[in-house]
Design an enzyme around this catalytic site. Structure first.
Site, PDB file in Angstrom:
ATOM      1  N   SER A 107      -1.149  -1.417  -4.100  1.00 28.88           N
ATOM      2  CA  SER A 107      -2.360  -1.076  -3.758  1.00 28.88           C
ATOM      3  C   SER A 107      -1.994   0.702  -3.385  1.00 28.88           C
ATOM      4  O   SER A 107      -0.575   0.481  -3.115  1.00 28.88           O
ATOM      5  CB  SER A 107      -3.504  -1.331  -2.995  1.00 28.88           C
ATOM      6  OG  SER A 107      -4.693  -0.765  -2.521  1.00 28.88           O
TER       7      SER A 107
ATOM      8  N   LYS B 236       0.910  -1.032   0.163  1.00 29.88           N
ATOM      9  CA  LYS B 236      -0.296  -0.165   0.128  1.00 29.88           C
ATOM     10  C   LYS B 236       0.981   1.043  -0.384  1.00 29.88           C
ATOM     11  O   LYS B 236       1.830   1.264   0.417  1.00 29.88           O
ATOM     12  CB  LYS B 236      -1.075  -0.194   1.154  1.00 29.88           C
ATOM     13  CG  LYS B 236      -2.213   0.830   1.304  1.00 29.88           C
ATOM     14  CD  LYS B 236      -2.989   0.827   0.444  1.00 29.88           C
ATOM     15  CE  LYS B 236      -4.484   1.460   0.212  1.00 29.88           C
ATOM     16  NZ  LYS B 236      -5.324   1.246   1.426  1.00 29.88           N
TER      17      LYS B 236
END
Length: 363
Positions: A225, A158
């Site tokens: 992500s 992330k």
């Protein structure tokens, strides 16, 4: 210590009852949970609030049923991917580090986590971000106790993306940014994937002009992500290590395109499960814990020679088309609609396809 893995259905946007049930059944304790990777039912965009709701619900259970401090619970990596288009069922895969007195001589699942150096707004889409992510991945390998990059099968990240505020911050320091705010999610994901590929020796350091342009460069284990809540790369790395305890193994392959069901079965074989040449869901015997897949609309607008319209559709974004299509293929392959499928797969798997990671129970 060994890793215990549980796939838990999310029954509503703030539901964490399945996590409570696993703890109550003694599968693991609240204090043993070390990571969560999940799918939520929102729109998958920058403003997808369902990711926050699931995050709060799961951290709330760990706080209420465990003894760790609020700060310790906040530091647990939880990667939530929004959007359950088509048949995909909202769910979470929970990883817990439990006491296990039976180390195996065979390869078994291990996990490492790390944070990269701070990623500045002007780094996104540029070589500085590739280098910083690669440094973080190497730290995660050390944390997992893995020395050979070939034993790494899944790197979930992330990373930050651009906002109006961060863009203005860069400008105030005399810096430029590499892309617009609305394209920064894909650019952040793609640049991160190149950093993973560099760290694992899948590619050499790319040229600046190849970032998000040369789609022949990719990682076969990256699942990237991005979000507004971070200023660095949060890295969860999974691989196999001899002598680790537990019942689980991990493997990977790639889907060459959105219809490549064989790529899913190849990932399961890579994890150690023997399958017939023409596999079906019935051959899995309930031993696949979950598959994690990245996908992307093929920018050539073709699928096995047939014209595709998802990139031309003004009503439904191509992310939702591709996620629903690949989710259906994966659900059919596994006989289970609770499968992790995420989009924005630039530099993650081949153009028009994507990595497939499988965790299997070797019981």
């Amino acid at each position: 210590m060994s890793l215990e893995v549980a796939k838990i259905e999310i029954k509503s946007v703030q539901d964490a009852s399945g996590l409570e049930a696993c703890i109550a059944a003694g599968q693991f304790t609240a204090d043993e949970v070390v990571a969560v990777i999940g799918k939520t039912e929102g729109n998958g965009g920058v403003n997808d609030f369902t990711r926050i709701l699931s995050d709060n619900a799961y951290r709330g259970v760990l706080k209420r049923l465990g003894t760790r401090s609020e700060e310790e619970i906040a530091s647990i990596p939880m990667v939530w991917s929004g959007g359950c288009d088509g048949v995909i069922t909202p769910h979470a895969t929970v990883f817990a580090r439990v006491k296990d007195g039976k180390p195996s001589a065979d390869l078994r699942l291990v996990m490492g986590t790390a944070l990269s150096p701070t990623i500045l707004p002007e780094d996104i889409g540029r070589l500085a971000m590739v280098e910083k992510v690669a440094a973080g991945v190497r730290l995660a390998m050390q944390d997992a106790g893995i020395s050979d990059p070939k034993d790494v099968h899944y790197v979930q990240t992330k990373t930050p993306l651009l906002t109006i505020d961060s863009t203005l911050d860069a400008q105030s320091r005399g810096k430029t940014v590499a892309c617009e705010v609305h394209s920064s999610m894909g650019v952040s994901n793609g640049t991160t994937a190149l950093g993973i590929a560099v760290a694992l020796g899948e590619i050499a350091m790319p040229k600046a002009e190849e970032i998000c342009r040369n789609l022949d460069l990719y990682s076969s284990v990256a699942s990237c992500s991005s979000g507004v809540e971070l200023d660095c790369a949060q890295i969860v790395l999974l691989g196999n290590k001899p002598g680790a305890g537990g019942r689980y193994r991990i493997g990977h392959s790639v889907m060459r395109d959105a219809l490549d069901m064989d790529g899913i079965y190849d990932a399961i074989r890579s994890a150690g499960l023997e399958l017939p040449e023409r596999a079906r869901a019935e051959d899995l015997g309930g031993r696949v814990v979950n598959c994690f897949i990245k996908c992307e609309a093929d920018k050539r607008g073709k699928l096995r020679g047939r014209r595709q319209i998802m990139l031309d559709d003004s009503d439904v974004h191509h992310h939702r088309h591709s996620k629903a299509a690949v989710g259906g293929v994966a659900a059919a392959a596994l006989g289970d609609a609770a499968v992790f499928v995420s989009v924005d797969a630039m530099h993650q798997g081949p153009h028009g396809g994507g990595p497939v990671i499988a965790i299997v129970d070797m019981k």
